[in-house]
Motif scaffolding. Structure first.
Motif, short mmCIF file in Angstrom:
data_model
loop_
_atom_site.label_atom_id
_atom_site.label_comp_id
_atom_site.label_asym_id
_atom_site.label_seq_id
_atom_site.Cartn_x
_atom_site.Cartn_y
_atom_site.Cartn_z
N VAL A 125 3.66 -4.70 6.51
CA VAL A 125 2.99 -3.29 6.74
C VAL A 125 1.61 -3.80 5.65
O VAL A 125 1.42 -2.66 5.25
CB VAL A 125 4.19 -1.71 5.32
CG1 VAL A 125 3.66 -1.05 5.82
CG2 VAL A 125 5.27 -2.17 5.78
N THR A 173 -8.01 2.60 0.41
CA THR A 173 -7.15 2.78 1.35
C THR A 173 -7.61 2.63 3.38
O THR A 173 -8.75 3.11 3.14
CB THR A 173 -7.13 4.03 0.69
OG1 THR A 173 -7.56 5.04 1.35
CG2 THR A 173 -6.01 3.81 -0.25
N VAL A 174 -6.74 2.14 3.45
CA VAL A 174 -6.68 1.82 5.11
C VAL A 174 -7.50 3.14 5.95
O VAL A 174 -6.74 3.70 6.34
CB VAL A 174 -6.45 0.46 5.59
CG1 VAL A 174 -4.86 1.20 5.91
CG2 VAL A 174 -7.15 -0.23 6.56
N TYR A 227 -1.29 3.34 -5.24
CA TYR A 227 -1.44 3.61 -3.43
C TYR A 227 -0.68 4.74 -3.92
O TYR A 227 -0.78 5.83 -2.51
CB TYR A 227 -1.60 2.37 -2.68
CG TYR A 227 -1.95 0.95 -2.64
CD1 TYR A 227 -3.05 1.25 -2.01
CD2 TYR A 227 -1.91 0.21 -3.32
CE1 TYR A 227 -4.46 0.65 -1.65
CE2 TYR A 227 -3.09 -0.52 -3.32
CZ TYR A 227 -4.09 -0.28 -2.65
OH TYR A 227 -5.05 -1.52 -2.61
N ALA A 278 2.87 9.25 4.09
CA ALA A 278 3.76 8.13 3.60
C ALA A 278 3.97 8.29 1.86
O ALA A 278 4.75 8.97 1.74
CB ALA A 278 3.38 6.92 2.41
N GLU A 316 -7.10 3.16 10.11
CA GLU A 316 -7.31 1.82 10.67
C GLU A 316 -7.96 2.45 11.74
O GLU A 316 -8.48 1.18 12.68
CB GLU A 316 -5.95 2.13 10.91
CG GLU A 316 -4.77 1.07 10.57
CD GLU A 316 -5.34 -0.34 10.34
OE1 GLU A 316 -6.10 -0.99 10.95
OE2 GLU A 316 -3.54 -0.86 9.85
N THR A 321 4.39 10.25 10.27
CA THR A 321 4.69 9.85 8.67
C THR A 321 3.92 10.02 7.40
O THR A 321 3.22 8.80 7.02
CB THR A 321 6.00 8.18 9.07
OG1 THR A 321 4.52 7.30 9.50
CG2 THR A 321 6.60 8.39 9.68
N ARG A 324 -6.32 9.52 5.95
CA ARG A 324 -6.86 9.26 5.98
C ARG A 324 -8.44 8.91 7.41
O ARG A 324 -9.30 9.38 6.78
CB ARG A 324 -7.00 7.48 5.41
CG ARG A 324 -6.19 7.32 4.27
CD ARG A 324 -5.24 7.16 4.23
NE ARG A 324 -3.90 6.23 4.87
CZ ARG A 324 -3.63 5.41 4.79
NH1 ARG A 324 -3.55 4.92 3.70
NH2 ARG A 324 -3.06 5.08 6.29
N SER A 370 2.67 -1.52 10.54
CA SER A 370 1.44 -0.97 11.12
C SER A 370 0.80 -0.57 12.67
O SER A 370 1.03 -1.29 13.54
CB SER A 370 0.64 -2.18 10.48
OG SER A 370 1.13 -2.62 9.58
N LYS A 371 -0.45 -0.27 12.74
CA LYS A 371 -0.72 0.52 13.91
C LYS A 371 -1.72 0.25 13.79
O LYS A 371 -4.03 0.32 13.15
CB LYS A 371 -1.32 2.02 13.45
CG LYS A 371 0.46 2.62 13.04
CD LYS A 371 0.18 4.39 13.12
CE LYS A 371 1.98 4.70 12.60
NZ LYS A 371 1.83 6.34 12.37
N ALA A 427 -5.61 -7.28 9.25
CA ALA A 427 -4.85 -8.60 7.92
C ALA A 427 -3.13 -9.87 8.34
O ALA A 427 -3.13 -10.33 8.04
CB ALA A 427 -4.72 -8.20 6.50
N ARG A 439 0.11 -8.67 -2.12
CA ARG A 439 -0.92 -10.20 -2.78
C ARG A 439 -1.85 -9.85 -3.80
O ARG A 439 -2.27 -10.98 -4.53
CB ARG A 439 -1.71 -10.24 -1.79
CG ARG A 439 -3.18 -8.83 -0.70
CD ARG A 439 -4.18 -9.19 -0.82
NE ARG A 439 -5.06 -8.08 -0.76
CZ ARG A 439 -6.18 -8.33 -0.25
NH1 ARG A 439 -7.26 -8.98 0.40
NH2 ARG A 439 -6.90 -6.72 -0.43
N GLY A 481 1.00 -0.94 -0.42
CA GLY A 481 0.03 0.08 0.18
C GLY A 481 0.95 1.36 0.48
O GLY A 481 2.09 0.81 -0.50
N ALA A 482 -0.10 2.13 0.51
CA ALA A 482 1.07 3.66 0.19
C ALA A 482 1.87 3.53 1.37
O ALA A 482 3.33 4.00 1.14
CB ALA A 482 0.33 5.03 0.53
N TRP A 483 1.83 3.30 2.93
CA TRP A 483 3.05 3.28 3.31
C TRP A 483 4.31 2.06 3.20
O TRP A 483 5.83 2.41 3.36
CB TRP A 483 3.07 2.99 4.87
CG TRP A 483 3.58 3.02 5.83
CD1 TRP A 483 3.43 2.53 7.23
CD2 TRP A 483 4.59 4.27 5.83
NE1 TRP A 483 4.75 2.77 7.79
CE2 TRP A 483 4.86 3.92 7.16
CE3 TRP A 483 5.01 5.08 5.22
CZ2 TRP A 483 6.33 4.78 7.75
CZ3 TRP A 483 6.00 6.06 5.75
CH2 TRP A 483 7.18 5.61 7.33
N PRO A 503 -2.54 -3.94 6.55
CA PRO A 503 -3.67 -3.35 7.56
C PRO A 503 -3.10 -4.06 8.88
O PRO A 503 -3.00 -5.94 8.82
CB PRO A 503 -4.66 -3.52 6.64
CG PRO A 503 -4.52 -3.82 5.44
CD PRO A 503 -3.36 -4.38 4.35
#
Ligand SMILES: NC(=O)c1ccc[n+]([C@@H]2O[C@H](COP(=O)([O-])OP(=O)(O)OC[C@H]3O[C@@H](n4cnc5c(N)ncnc54)[C@H](O)[C@@H]3O)[C@@H](O)[C@H]2O)c1
Ligand SMILES: O=P(O)(O)OC[C@H](O)CO
Length: 326
Positions: A78, A273-274, A50, A135, A276, A133, A250, A102-103, A83, A33, A11-13, A80
């Motif tokens: 990194v 996009t996620v 992304y 991305a 979180e 941060t 986001r 990931s956060k 997942a 994936r 993804g972006a990050w 989500p």
């Protein structure tokens, strides 16, 4: 640290971190994936889905082969947050250092992502990279500092040297729990700040939410064994201020939509996009209740995500009994 660096999640990050890792000349294996995304990144040297508009280093190779990524000297994780366990279950265990980027907090178990990584890969040293941060800024080479937390001093120092760059400055910490809790909780608070913005409640309210949100983060963090100075650092207060201040977030943007009266369920259904915080909020509230920690802003975000009326939720938050600040 010599050799390739693996990045799991494109993804972006993940893509921005791949770009950072490539700065020092490392070969970077970037796992996605989605086979179409892998092919597109390798064909165009851009992740248009992304992280559009950023030409990627020729040292980055996208792949769908987790076994090849696992052979790298370290793997940055990194995906989500929800997942992560499933992806780590597919990753061959070589004892390679794992760096959680990931956060979030895992639904059901209330585990932090580093705990999920340790569960799945008990022989790997586990670190956490977290901080303010965005991305798109990191990928463009704008100055950024992060917390790199890990209990294994040798693995952490090697990783810090591998990823440090003139524009990317990791600060070492041994407080893994503190680094993670800051990043997870700030996403929930960013939704709340977005709601304030979308509902036009003003800058005073936003500043109050940041300060009271930080008090919530600190109460929860200390109850979980985090250190106060970590929560006041980049991965806590630093990231909270960033994410609560900009529609580039986001989570903040999701809150803006809710504050304008759009249904949270519709906003989430239409996202690619996620965000979180939407997944973390109910898990965080459960974990806080289990730990006996009061988190009224988090509870308010949960009500809003469940379709609660903005004026009613804000009214209830303000109508709580008066109390001491500390
Ligand atoms: N974007 C940022 O600026 C930023 C900065 C720091 C941390 N983070 C954190 O990094 C994590 C990833 O964020 P992002 O911005 O890269 O997300 P993103 O929305 O840009 O991309 C998510 C990626 O994960 C993939 N994905 C979705 N579901 C998956 C699954 N079940 N298994 C494997 N892959 C899956 C998607 O295909 C996509 O490639 C989040 O926890 C986020 O909080 C993001
Ligand atoms: O866009 P957000 O809200 O997921 O925030 C991105 C990063 O976590 C900022 O540090």
């Amino acid at each position: 640290m010599s050799g390739a660096i693996g990045v799991i999640g494109a993804g972006a990050w993940g893509t921005a971190l791949a770009q950072v890792a490539a700065t020092n000349g490392h070969e970077v294996r970037l796992w996605a994936r989605d086979a179409a995304l892998v092919a597109a990144i390798n064909a165009t040297h851009e992740n248009a889905a992304y992280l559009p508009g950023v030409p990627l280093s020729p040292h980055i190779r996208a792949t769908g082969d987790l076994a090849w990524v696992a052979e790298a000297a370290a793997n940055l994780i990194v995906t989500p947050a929800q997942a992560m366990r499933a992806v780590l279950a597919l990753l061959p265990a070589n004892g390679q250092p794992l760096v959680v980027c990931s956060k979030g907090i895992e639904a059901g178990t209330h585990l932090l992502m580093s705990e999920v990584a340790h569960d799945q890969h008990p022989l790997s040293p586990v670190m956490v990279l977290s901080g303010p941060t965005f991305a798109h800024e990191v990928a463009r080479g704008l100055p950024t500092a992060v917390t790199l937390a890990g209990a294994d001093d040798v693995a952490r120092a090697a990783l810090a040297l591998a990823i440090a760059a003139p524009h990317f400055r990791p600060y070492a910490s041994s407080d893994v729990i503190g680094a993670e809790i800051g990043g997870a909780v700030k996403n929930v608070l960013a939704i709340a700040c977005g709601v304030v913005d979308g509902a036009g409640l003003g800058q005073n309210a936003r500043a109050a939410l940041i300060a009271r949100g930080f008090a919530e983060m600190t109460r929860f963090g200390l109850a979980k064994g985090a250190r106060a100075e970590t929560l006041a650092g980049m991965s806590g207060l630093g990231d909270l201020v960033l994410t609560c201040s900009s529609t580039a977030s986001r989570n903040f943007s999701l809150g803006v939509g809710i504050g304008r009266g759009e249904a949270a369920a519709d906003l989430l259904a239409n996202r690619r996009t996620v965000a979180e915080g939407a997944f973390t909020a109910p898990v965080l509230l459960e974990a806080a209740q289990a730990a006996g920690v009061e988190m009224p802003i988090t509870a308010a975000v949960c009500r809003l995500l469940d379709g609660g009326d903005v004026r009613a939720v804000v009214g209830d938050l303000l109508a709580r009994p008066l109390k001491d600040e500390v």
